[in-house]
Design a protein around this motif. Structure first.
Motif, short mmCIF file in Angstrom:
data_model
loop_
_atom_site.label_atom_id
_atom_site.label_comp_id
_atom_site.label_asym_id
_atom_site.label_seq_id
_atom_site.Cartn_x
_atom_site.Cartn_y
_atom_site.Cartn_z
N LEU A 120 38.02 29.09 45.83
CA LEU A 120 38.79 28.91 44.60
C LEU A 120 40.25 28.58 44.90
O LEU A 120 40.83 27.67 44.31
N PHE A 121 40.85 29.31 45.84
CA PHE A 121 42.25 29.07 46.18
C PHE A 121 42.42 27.77 46.99
O PHE A 121 43.38 27.05 46.79
N LEU A 122 41.46 27.50 47.87
CA LEU A 122 41.58 26.33 48.75
C LEU A 122 41.25 25.03 48.03
O LEU A 122 41.88 23.99 48.26
N TYR A 134 39.47 38.42 40.13
CA TYR A 134 40.04 37.48 41.11
C TYR A 134 40.28 36.10 40.51
O TYR A 134 41.17 35.38 40.97
N HIS A 135 39.54 35.73 39.48
CA HIS A 135 39.88 34.49 38.78
C HIS A 135 41.21 34.62 38.04
O HIS A 135 42.00 33.68 38.00
N ALA A 136 41.44 35.79 37.47
CA ALA A 136 42.73 36.03 36.81
C ALA A 136 43.87 35.99 37.82
O ALA A 136 44.94 35.41 37.56
N LEU A 137 43.65 36.58 39.01
CA LEU A 137 44.68 36.54 40.06
C LEU A 137 44.98 35.11 40.47
O LEU A 137 46.14 34.74 40.68
N TRP A 138 43.93 34.30 40.58
CA TRP A 138 44.13 32.90 40.95
C TRP A 138 44.95 32.17 39.88
O TRP A 138 45.91 31.47 40.20
N GLU A 139 44.57 32.32 38.61
CA GLU A 139 45.29 31.63 37.54
C GLU A 139 46.74 32.08 37.47
O GLU A 139 47.65 31.26 37.30
N LEU A 140 46.97 33.38 37.59
CA LEU A 140 48.33 33.92 37.52
C LEU A 140 49.16 33.45 38.72
O LEU A 140 50.37 33.21 38.59
N THR A 141 48.51 33.35 39.88
CA THR A 141 49.22 32.87 41.07
C THR A 141 49.62 31.41 40.89
O THR A 141 50.75 31.01 41.21
#
Length: 212
Positions: free
Chosen positions: A86-88, A201-208
């Motif tokens: 997701l991040f990459l 972890y999807h929320a963490l990704w969006e917020l990041t």
């Protein structure tokens, strides 16, 4: 078999009426869907502000050249790979960020397990690749995985940002002194915990991404 009976008792009731069985399937599915929705809402209510704070720290780490390392066991190993992917490779206009799942190299995992012990499979990789300013994110439904505890201890020694996702009350993960962020899903169901952790972890990704 007993677990299956508890999850789907209507399949073992001896009822041969297909329509009544399908009614039970629909009811059970609706109950599980409502349960996970309520659980996700409770996690958001409890941890919304902390998720934002964690994402801001992740954004700071990425800005400074930090990399994300993810890890977990069983189903959580698949989730760890999903986080890294997701991040990459977020797709669209989102910014790709350096991320690596420590569960993907079978040769490394089996060599460390065979030669030393399964409890070091993530810590040894962090010891080789991790550096101050990187991010270590571990997922566990119980919070009691010995190899995650060792990995977080190694990450903290190296000055990495540490993030744990666990179920119940956090287990041994909640007892680690110095863990930067811990998000727990208050449920005894492994299935519901994993579903809610996916949302976290999807929320963490969006917020990041937003912080960047």
């Amino acid at each position: 078999m007993s677990e299956m009976r508890e999850l789907y008792p209507f399949l073992y009731s001896g009822d041969t009426d297909l329509e009544s069985v399908m009614d039970e399937v629909r009811r059970s599915t609706a109950e599980k869907a409502n349960e996970i929705v309520a659980l996700r809402e409770s996690v958001l209510a409890a941890d919304g502000a902390r998720l934002t704070e964690c994402a801001e720290r992740m954004a700071e780490a990425f800005r400074a050249g930090g990399r994300l390392f993810t890890f977990g066991n069983g189903g959580s190993s698949t989730d760890a790979q999903d986080v890294a992917a997701l991040f990459l490779n977020p797709g669209g206009e989102s910014r790709p960020l350096p991320a690596l799942a420590l569960t993907t190299d079978v040769a490394v995992m089996t060599a460390l397990s065979n030669d030393i012990g399964f409890e070091v499979v993530f810590a040894r990789q962090l010891g080789a690749f991790g550096r101050a300013g990187d991010i270590a994110l571990g997922l566990s439904t119980s919070g009691n995985s010995a190899n995650l505890i060792r990995a977080f201890e190694e990450a903290m020694r190296r000055g990495m940002l540490t993030i744990g996702l666990a179920g119940h009350t956090g287990g041994q993960m909640a007892e680690i002194e110095g863990l930067d962020h811990l998000f727990t899903v208050p449920s005894s169901s492994v299935h519901r915990i994993q579903e809610a952790q996916t949302t976290v972890y999807h929320a963490l990704w969006e917020l990041t991404q937003y912080a960047l």
